[in-house]
Scaffold this motif. Structure first.
Motif, PDB file in Angstrom:
ATOM      1  N   UNK A 134      45.175 -18.925  72.479  1.00 44.03           N
ATOM      2  CA  UNK A 134      45.526 -19.144  70.406  1.00 44.03           C
ATOM      3  C   UNK A 134      45.037 -20.299  70.080  1.00 44.03           C
ATOM      4  N   UNK A 135      44.748 -21.569  71.315  1.00 43.94           N
ATOM      5  CA  UNK A 135      45.037 -22.515  71.278  1.00 43.94           C
ATOM      6  C   UNK A 135      43.306 -23.094  70.669  1.00 43.94           C
ATOM      7  N   UNK A 136      44.090 -24.029  69.061  1.00 39.66           N
ATOM      8  CA  UNK A 136      42.712 -24.447  69.015  1.00 39.66           C
ATOM      9  C   UNK A 136      42.640 -25.740  68.243  1.00 39.66           C
ATOM     10  N   UNK A 137      42.265 -26.403  68.508  1.00 41.39           N
ATOM     11  CA  UNK A 137      42.618 -28.126  68.973  1.00 41.39           C
ATOM     12  C   UNK A 137      41.837 -28.973  67.406  1.00 41.39           C
ATOM     13  N   UNK A 138      43.441 -29.836  66.777  1.00 43.71           N
ATOM     14  CA  UNK A 138      43.233 -30.587  65.382  1.00 43.71           C
ATOM     15  C   UNK A 138      42.842 -31.573  65.934  1.00 43.71           C
ATOM     16  N   UNK A 139      42.998 -32.799  66.916  1.00 41.08           N
ATOM     17  CA  UNK A 139      41.893 -33.381  67.464  1.00 41.08           C
ATOM     18  C   UNK A 139      42.038 -33.405  69.281  1.00 41.08           C
ATOM     19  N   UNK A 140      40.978 -34.643  69.120  1.00 40.50           N
ATOM     20  CA  UNK A 140      39.803 -34.460  70.594  1.00 40.50           C
ATOM     21  C   UNK A 140      39.618 -35.976  71.115  1.00 40.50           C
ATOM     22  N   UNK A 141      39.971 -36.265  72.657  1.00 43.21           N
ATOM     23  CA  UNK A 141      39.905 -36.905  73.312  1.00 43.21           C
ATOM     24  C   UNK A 141      38.442 -36.891  73.898  1.00 43.21           C
ATOM     25  N   UNK A 142      37.696 -37.571  73.401  1.00 39.36           N
ATOM     26  CA  UNK A 142      36.769 -37.885  74.619  1.00 39.36           C
ATOM     27  C   UNK A 142      36.723 -39.199  75.563  1.00 39.36           C
TER      28      UNK A 142
END
Length: 526
Positions: free
Chosen positions: A147-155
């Motif tokens: 169910x995981x939906x990221x709200x912040x992403x580190x690149x």
């Protein structure tokens, strides 16, 4: 085959290399060894080096200046602005750089309390960086992962270097946060701590909007359910002192304080290793095993870690899941704290090893955040350097300090918390002359503060700093408790104490609209 990774509703990465998602620790170690990113130490930990950057690069950290957040950020040398078009330009360059490379993706959470946790995604160029992220953040179970939906992403692209002239950065290194796009872009540094601290900066922005105080502190819990907080900058003893076999570890570095209590923002620990010994810190020593990451630790010819060797940096580190600590509390949540300890590594050698604070003094010292930056923790720091870090975490606070201070003051009053200042720094003289406070003494003082036995002492206000110094503490020589008594030359102590007091006063002048009682709670010297 092309892979699209959504990092925001209007932004995605197009990748043509292999995309390795949510690999296990063993799989990531295999990948890292296969790619020659490091080597296995004799204790099973994966060891990597980070080149010339062995600490954070605070002068290369930016927040994108979008109109939506313009009036919410405390702009300045900590929160440096970056124009939106500059960020977009950098993102496109990093995207092109990663396009044909293999990448590693971790999906997890920041926050052990489901009510306040942030779903995050970490995309790494290095397998060992992804292992670091996997062990440091909260790992989802199989159902949560579906169910995981990221709200912040580190690149994170460590080997991509910016061109300062074309990319409008200060150097080849950048840590750029876009709150609008919910992206953190990292380049030009292999130091894994930037990944951890950038997410903490995000939580420091988001949590106050939910009436939760984010804190740069460790936390543990006693057998009776009593929770304690340990505030302090890197190297002041948060990890060491909170790893207590008689208490359950909630977390070693970052926490939130909600109306329900305390929760760990992370799922792992990031301990300093310099001088680590099995005798003095057995829990941390034993936690460093397979699945852990050693950063810039020197290995001998048999690949055994030499924790006494600081030739690469004094800021040697170990990252490991909190489950490696036998007394860890899973999940990392606890009740409202009974005791708060402000840890400072005083390089002047004049602050008492422990002192009780009034509520006004607690607010004064929280706003001041006095400590010493220790060697290697930041780029360019080669020996202890006295500094004031607001709220004991200034490098990670996007909002004005008053936001966090007001929340802490309200919670201390509401829950009747006892607050102490603990000096883990020097005694008997300043850095270079005196000695670092013995860990055994500090442990005894902390234990007495937590179990309440310290309250049986008689407290006397320090003549300069005003904080209340006990005349006795179990298992600690009485002369150690009064720093002036530990100096060979009392007059030299007086001069150094007044010098530090003046620094406190000069620093506090930057705070405006502060209650007069709090202003007067600081050191008094002409």
């Amino acid at each position: 085959m092309k892979t699209h990774i959504d990092v925001h509703s209007s932004v995605d990465l197009i990748l043509e290399g292999e995309v390795c998602r949510n690999l296990s620790a063993a799989q990531l170690v295999e990948k890292a060894l296969e790619r020659k990113e490091g080597q296995l130490a004799s204790n099973g930990a994966f060891r990597a080096t980070t080149g010339k950057f062995t600490g954070r690069s605070p002068k290369d950290k930016y927040i994108v200046r979008d109109p939506e957040i313009e009036d919410k950020i405390d702009w300045g040398h900590v929160n440096q602005p970056m124009e939106p078009e500059t960020f977009d330009h950098l993102f496109q360059k990093v995207s092109q750089y990663l396009r044909k490379r293999d990448v590693f993706v971790f999906d997890g959470f920041a926050g052990a309390d489901p009510a306040y946790r942030l779903p995050i995604q970490v995309i790494n160029e290095y397998a060992w960086h992804n292992l670091f992220a996997r062990q440091l953040f909260v790992r989802p179970n199989k159902e949560e992962l579906k169910l995981h939906k990221p709200q912040f992403t580190v690149v994170s692209a460590p080997d991509f270097q910016a061109d300062p002239e074309r990319d409008r950065t200060r150097s080849e290194t950048f840590i750029a946060i876009s709150l609008k796009h919910r992206i953190i872009l990292i380049g030009g540094t292999r130091y894994a701590g930037e990944i951890k601290k950038s997410i903490f900066s995000i939580m420091n922005y988001l949590l106050p909007e939910k009436s939760v105080l984010p804190m740069h502190c460790s936390a543990n819990m006693g057998p009776e359910g009593d929770t304690a907080l340990f505030f302090g900058l890197s190297g002041t003893g948060k990890t060491t002192l909170s790893a207590d076999p008689e208490r359950s570890l909630i977390g070693d570095d970052e926490h939130g304080w909600s109306d329900q209590g305390i929760f760990n923002i992370e799922g792992g620990c990031y301990a300093k290793c310099i001088g680590l010994s099995q005798e003095k810190e057995p829990q941390i020593w034993n936690a460093i095993r397979f699945g852990s990451v050693l950063e810039n630790v020197v290995l001998d010819e048999e690949q055994q870690p030499d924790y006494a060797d600081g030739s690469l940096t004094e800021n040697t580190r170990a990252a490991y899941p909190i489950q490696h600590i036998p007394s860890a509390r899973i999940p990392g949540v606890g009740g409202h704290p009974k005791v708060i300890l402000f840890l400072t590594a005083d390089a002047f050698g004049v602050l008492p090893p422990i002192a009780k604070l009034t509520p006004e003094q607690a607010m004064y010292h929280f706003l001041s955040g006095y400590t010493s930056k220790l060697a290697g923790t930041e780029r360019g720091i080669t020996e202890p350097e006295a500094t004031f870090s607001t709220c004991f975490g200034s490098p990670f606070l996007p909002r004005p300090a008053g936001v966090y201070a007001e929340m802490l003051g309200e919670k201390i009053a509401q829950h009747h918390v006892r607050v102490y200042l603990v000096n883990t720094g020097w005694s008997g003289g300043p850095y270079g002359e005196g000695n670092r406070m013995k860990l055994a003494y500090t442990r005894s003082m902390v234990k007495a503060a937590l179990n309440g036995s310290l309250e049986q002492a008689n407290f006397t206000p320090d003549p300069i700093f005003g904080i209340h110094v006990p005349d006795r503490c179990p298992e600690v020589p009485s002369e150690v408790l009064v720093p002036r008594n530990t100096w060979k030359d009392p007059k030299a102590y007086d001069a150094k104490a007044k010098e530090l007091a003046q620094r406190f006063q000069e620093n506090f002048q930057r705070f405006t609209n502060i209650n007069e009682a709090i202003k007067k709670a600081g050191p008094q010297v002409d």
